[in-house]
Scaffold this motif. Structure first.
Motif, PDB file in Angstrom:
ATOM      1  N   LYS A   1       0.940  -1.410   0.317  1.00 58.49           N
ATOM      2  CA  LYS A   1       0.403   0.400   0.180  1.00 58.49           C
ATOM      3  C   LYS A   1       0.540   1.360   0.176  1.00 58.49           C
ATOM      4  CE  LYS A   1      -3.982   1.855   2.071  1.00 58.49           C
ATOM      5  NZ  LYS A   1      -5.115   1.905   3.213  1.00 58.49           N
ATOM      6  N   THR A   2       1.419   1.948  -1.418  1.00 58.99           N
ATOM      7  CA  THR A   2       1.869   3.272  -1.456  1.00 58.99           C
ATOM      8  C   THR A   2       1.768   3.920  -2.326  1.00 58.99           C
ATOM      9  OG1 THR A   2       4.408   4.079  -1.262  1.00 58.99           O
ATOM     10  CG2 THR A   2       3.798   1.923  -2.573  1.00 58.99           C
ATOM     11  N   PRO A   3       1.637   4.753  -2.987  1.00 63.38           N
ATOM     12  CA  PRO A   3       1.627   5.957  -3.791  1.00 63.38           C
ATOM     13  C   PRO A   3       2.762   5.717  -5.200  1.00 63.38           C
ATOM     14  CG  PRO A   3       1.482   6.831  -2.338  1.00 63.38           C
ATOM     15  CD  PRO A   3       1.547   6.361  -1.941  1.00 63.38           C
ATOM     16  N   ASP A   4       3.637   5.599  -4.437  1.00 64.26           N
ATOM     17  CA  ASP A   4       4.799   5.643  -5.026  1.00 64.26           C
ATOM     18  C   ASP A   4       5.921   4.091  -4.220  1.00 64.26           C
ATOM     19  OD1 ASP A   4       6.835   6.105  -6.660  1.00 64.26           O
ATOM     20  OD2 ASP A   4       6.927   8.202  -6.812  1.00 64.26           O
ATOM     21  N   MET A   5       6.652   3.692  -5.714  1.00 65.53           N
ATOM     22  CA  MET A   5       7.467   2.653  -4.827  1.00 65.53           C
ATOM     23  C   MET A   5       9.022   3.279  -5.173  1.00 65.53           C
ATOM     24  SD  MET A   5       6.016  -0.566  -4.334  1.00 65.53           S
ATOM     25  CE  MET A   5       7.139  -2.063  -4.447  1.00 65.53           C
TER      26      MET A   5
END
Length: 491
Positions: free
Chosen positions: A381-385
């Motif tokens: 769960k993250t907007p950007d790896m």
């Protein structure tokens, strides 16, 4: 919370964002005197962020913090929280590893000073350890960094309940049993009920829903930074609690022992190891495509065995046979797992760098492709790896470690109690991934302190005092057999 019950905590409209990520969206939370409040939700639901606000380690963007009826919003801090009797045992442990157990107690109680402070601090912490965890075998002069993660967790829990000059009204326990075996977990939860009956309060966060239902008075469910349900613990069942959390994979684990039809010896041995001592069950065997469980009370040699196998891979003369490349999923992610300064994607790809090299350089596109693939597979769960790994919740950090191992070329995956702080939905998804990988020929050696997780295994070895003392097929597995084997016979 009953209207007549005195309030210790009253949070109103607490909001917190980290850049574009909204962690809390205006949360209200009340805790009464003499109450154990259960707090549940998936990884990233906002539980730990909310508790960091309550503990004074994180300042909210908006909202009111009320403690014992006083509005402390504009001057709240860890020091103020302690002065008002609010303490927290964090999921990521906060002890100083280079100090002794007694010295860590002194850090928590700075007024323990002058001549003889070390003995007084040691007596204080050992007395509390004896009260909560009889038989703990921890000494006041033990260096914390030399203790197992389970014993470090025990010390931190005991320290939070010690009292000197400041009052104690509320202890926040964030995944307190995640590193504890079944016996220590039972000791702690029984102590929590005694504390609550004595008029103090606790907030209990756990992904083990049975613990929450059995030991809490009231349960609050969080999802996506908001409270979505709240009622008496007795009004929840496990199924209704799972439903309230939402977006949980169907629990397929109940019929997992159908795997018992697998016959040992049909595939080649990929790991052969011996524990200290001789006798029946002293040899550990893992065949290709098997899921091997390592059980027993924490600190009895299971992690040591995994590390010996890891170190023996690719080496001769170690006395351990390892036929294939190995990956390790660490349970103590902060010490042994994540690279703190790296991005999420780079942490995921760390075990697979060799295949990303073109010429003499690592190809960023290959790293990004792997990161995106495993973000989707394991739902990180993250907007950007490309965000730093520490931007993730503890459970999502653990997902990244699973992605690192399962995305690698390892034929043998060693798992050192890896489900610490992982929510029930993610666990079920990972269990399915492990079974699929095993069916394709990958071998797993899985140490777990959760006896229920052993139902996923084809074969189980129980450890005691560094030796294998029981060798169980999945048909033979029962909780009673594991616990019986974990203790010495008395005469």
């Amino acid at each position: 919370m009953p209207e007549s019950q005195l309030q210790i905590v009253n949070l109103e409209g607490v909001a917190k964002s980290f850049g574009a990520v909204r962690a809390l969206g205006g949360v209200d939370l009340k805790v009464g005197e003499g109450e154990c409040l259960g707090l549940v939700g998936h990884n990233g639901a906002g539980k730990s962020t909310l508790m960091n606000v309550l503990a004074g380690t994180l300042e909210p963007d908006n909202g009111v913090i009320g403690i014992h009826g006083a509005d402390l919003t504009n001057r709240y801090s860890v020091t103020i929280a302690h002065q008002h009797g609010v303490r927290c045992v964090f999921q990521e442990l906060s002890l100083c590893p280079n100090l002794t157990v007694a010295e860590n107690a002194r850090v928590f109680h700075p007024k323990l000073k002058n001549w003889g402070w070390k003995k007084r601090a040691g007596d204080l912490i050992i007395a509390k350890l004896d009260e909560i965890f009889p038989g703990h075998e921890i000494g006041a002069n033990d260096v914390v960094g030399d203790l197992t993660i389970g014993k470090r967790q025990i010390v931190e829990i005991a320290r939070a309940f010690t009292v000197t000059d400041e009052p104690l009204h509320l202890v926040i326990l964030d995944e307190p049993t995640s590193s504890l075996d079944a016996v220590a977990a039972k000791q702690l939860l029984s102590f929590v009920r005694r504390v609550v009956e004595g008029g103090r309060s606790c907030i209990l966060i756990s992904h083990l829903l049975g613990e929450i239902i059995e030991y809490s008075d009231r349960i609050v469910v969080m999802k996506d930074g908001e409270v979505v349900e709240e009622k008496r613990a007795g009004d929840f069942t496990r199924d209704s609690l799972v439903a309230a959390m939402g977006n949980v994979a169907e629990d397929k684990n109940t019929e997992v022992n159908n795997q018992c039809e697998k016959i040992r010896g049909e595939t080649s041995v990929v790991v052969r190891a011996h524990t200290n001592g001789a006798g029946e069950g002293a040899e550990l065997l893992a065949h290709e495509g098997e899921i091997i469980g390592l059980a027993g009370l924490a600190g009895n040699g299971q992690t040591d065995m995994l590390l010996q196998i890891y170190e023996a891979a690719g080496r001769s003369g170690s006395g351990i046979e390892v036929n294939g490349p190995v990956a390790l999923v660490a349970g103590d992610r902060q010490t042994d797992g994540i690279f703190h300064l790296w991005s999420i994607g780079r942490n995921v790809g760390a075990r697979s760098l060799a295949r990303m090299v073109k010429g003499l350089l690592i190809q960023p596109e290959a790293e990004d492709d792997m990161a995106r693939e495993w973000q989707g597979k394991i739902k990180i769960k993250t907007p950007d790896m490309n965000n730093n790994i520490l931007s993730l919740s503890g459970g999502n950090q653990q997902k990244a470690l699973f992605a690192r191992a399962l995305g690698s070329d390892a034929k043998i995956v060693l798992m050192d109690d890896p489900m610490r702080g992982v929510d029930v939905g993610t666990k079920l998804e990972v269990y399915d991934l492990i079974r699929v990988e095993a069916e394709s020929g990958r071998t797993f050696l899985w140490y777990t302190t959760e006896i229920d997780e052993l139902n996923n295994c084809d074969h189980i070895y129980v450890f005691r005092e560094g030796r294998i003392v029981a060798d169980l097929s999945c048909e033979e597995l029962t909780e009673e057999k594991v616990l019986h084997s974990s203790f010495k016979e008395t005469t």
